[in-house]
Design a protein around this motif. Sequence first.
Motif, PDB file in Angstrom:
ATOM      1  N   LEU A   1      89.927 -26.040   8.152  1.00  0.00           N
ATOM      2  CA  LEU A   1      89.140 -25.153   9.005  1.00  0.00           C
ATOM      3  C   LEU A   1      87.764 -25.771   9.181  1.00  0.00           C
ATOM      4  O   LEU A   1      87.102 -26.114   8.206  1.00  0.00           O
ATOM      5  N   HIS A   2      87.364 -25.939  10.421  1.00  0.00           N
ATOM      6  CA  HIS A   2      86.022 -26.418  10.760  1.00  0.00           C
ATOM      7  C   HIS A   2      85.358 -25.296  11.543  1.00  0.00           C
ATOM      8  O   HIS A   2      86.023 -24.612  12.325  1.00  0.00           O
ATOM      9  N   TYR A   3      84.059 -25.115  11.359  1.00  0.00           N
ATOM     10  CA  TYR A   3      83.418 -23.987  12.032  1.00  0.00           C
ATOM     11  C   TYR A   3      81.987 -24.305  12.447  1.00  0.00           C
ATOM     12  O   TYR A   3      81.342 -25.199  11.907  1.00  0.00           O
ATOM     13  N   ILE A   4      81.531 -23.534  13.438  1.00  0.00           N
ATOM     14  CA  ILE A   4      80.146 -23.541  13.901  1.00  0.00           C
ATOM     15  C   ILE A   4      79.699 -22.088  13.867  1.00  0.00           C
ATOM     16  O   ILE A   4      80.328 -21.232  14.497  1.00  0.00           O
ATOM     17  N   SER A   5      78.656 -21.798  13.126  1.00  0.00           N
ATOM     18  CA  SER A   5      78.170 -20.424  13.025  1.00  0.00           C
ATOM     19  C   SER A   5      77.683 -19.931  14.374  1.00  0.00           C
ATOM     20  O   SER A   5      77.002 -20.642  15.112  1.00  0.00           O
ATOM     21  N   LEU A   6      78.049 -18.699  14.682  1.00  0.00           N
ATOM     22  CA  LEU A   6      77.696 -18.076  15.956  1.00  0.00           C
ATOM     23  C   LEU A   6      76.459 -17.212  15.752  1.00  0.00           C
ATOM     24  O   LEU A   6      76.394 -16.446  14.792  1.00  0.00           O
ATOM     25  N   ASN A   7      75.475 -17.365  16.636  1.00  0.00           N
ATOM     26  CA  ASN A   7      74.290 -16.507  16.570  1.00  0.00           C
ATOM     27  C   ASN A   7      74.285 -15.586  17.787  1.00  0.00           C
ATOM     28  O   ASN A   7      75.341 -15.254  18.300  1.00  0.00           O
ATOM     29  N   ASP A   8      73.135 -15.191  18.260  1.00  0.00           N
ATOM     30  CA  ASP A   8      73.042 -14.248  19.377  1.00  0.00           C
ATOM     31  C   ASP A   8      73.451 -14.841  20.721  1.00  0.00           C
ATOM     32  O   ASP A   8      73.762 -14.110  21.656  1.00  0.00           O
TER      33      ASP A   8
ATOM     34  N   ILE B   1      85.301 -10.626   1.844  1.00  0.00           N
ATOM     35  CA  ILE B   1      85.251  -9.844   3.086  1.00  0.00           C
ATOM     36  C   ILE B   1      84.533 -10.653   4.157  1.00  0.00           C
ATOM     37  O   ILE B   1      83.435 -11.160   3.930  1.00  0.00           O
ATOM     38  N   PRO B   2      85.137 -10.788   5.344  1.00  0.00           N
ATOM     39  CA  PRO B   2      84.503 -11.575   6.415  1.00  0.00           C
ATOM     40  C   PRO B   2      83.270 -10.874   6.987  1.00  0.00           C
ATOM     41  O   PRO B   2      83.352  -9.751   7.448  1.00  0.00           O
ATOM     42  N   PHE B   3      82.137 -11.573   6.933  1.00  0.00           N
ATOM     43  CA  PHE B   3      80.873 -11.053   7.455  1.00  0.00           C
ATOM     44  C   PHE B   3      80.304 -11.917   8.573  1.00  0.00           C
ATOM     45  O   PHE B   3      79.580 -11.425   9.421  1.00  0.00           O
ATOM     46  N   TRP B   4      80.576 -13.224   8.558  1.00  0.00           N
ATOM     47  CA  TRP B   4      79.909 -14.174   9.445  1.00  0.00           C
ATOM     48  C   TRP B   4      80.813 -14.556  10.609  1.00  0.00           C
ATOM     49  O   TRP B   4      81.929 -15.021  10.420  1.00  0.00           O
ATOM     50  N   THR B   5      80.299 -14.395  11.829  1.00  0.00           N
ATOM     51  CA  THR B   5      81.049 -14.757  13.028  1.00  0.00           C
ATOM     52  C   THR B   5      80.839 -16.237  13.312  1.00  0.00           C
ATOM     53  O   THR B   5      79.721 -16.748  13.214  1.00  0.00           O
ATOM     54  N   ALA B   6      81.941 -16.916  13.676  1.00  0.00           N
ATOM     55  CA  ALA B   6      81.869 -18.360  13.890  1.00  0.00           C
ATOM     56  C   ALA B   6      82.891 -18.800  14.931  1.00  0.00           C
ATOM     57  O   ALA B   6      83.907 -18.145  15.151  1.00  0.00           O
ATOM     58  N   PHE B   7      82.583 -19.940  15.575  1.00  0.00           N
ATOM     59  CA  PHE B   7      83.582 -20.655  16.351  1.00  0.00           C
ATOM     60  C   PHE B   7      84.405 -21.405  15.316  1.00  0.00           C
ATOM     61  O   PHE B   7      83.843 -22.093  14.457  1.00  0.00           O
ATOM     62  N   THR B   8      85.718 -21.290  15.369  1.00  0.00           N
ATOM     63  CA  THR B   8      86.540 -21.971  14.379  1.00  0.00           C
ATOM     64  C   THR B   8      87.519 -22.924  15.043  1.00  0.00           C
ATOM     65  O   THR B   8      88.049 -22.645  16.123  1.00  0.00           O
ATOM     66  N   PHE B   9      87.738 -24.036  14.391  1.00  0.00           N
ATOM     67  CA  PHE B   9      88.708 -25.042  14.797  1.00  0.00           C
ATOM     68  C   PHE B   9      89.656 -25.192  13.605  1.00  0.00           C
ATOM     69  O   PHE B   9      89.282 -25.750  12.579  1.00  0.00           O
TER      70      PHE B   9
END
Length: 169
Positions: free
Chosen positions: A37-44, A19-27
Amino acid sequence: MKKKLATLFIFLVICFFFIPFWTAFTFTETRNENPSLHYISLNDVKDFQIVFTHSIHLTDVIESYKVLDSKEIRLMSMKYSDVAIGMPSYAEEGQTLLYEDGIYTLQYNEAILPNFTLHIGDVDYRLNFIYGAKYFNLKEELVRGKSYLFEVKKLSLYEKMKGVKLNGR
């Protein structure tokens, strides 16, 4: 009873894993049967920038964006110093163009995108993704000559483990 608890535990672990829980910028690599898939975790922090060197003018262009609650991407502005090939010299409807100290700033009133494709050119010019205090050199982190679908989305633990986290500096 133990069998029911064990089954429930396994079910919860599987749910947590997929289940998807973590928001991220994805490439996500495009034009590929098995895209990476490459990603950067998104915070506040909701604002980010893409800074690139224009291949003809050889001057920097700074695009500023904001992540909306809907996970859509709002293009806020673009700053540049030359208006010749490929750079607007006037504002269209829904835009405002300002010129100050040799820099043009094109502001967008309501440019909202669900995603966009980013091509990593095989040239030695700048292409940085700036988020918070981190700089991500996309020419080093991603494959040159490839195109990536950029979007903001939620990732599962499985997707995070399968993907490549961009580290930046």
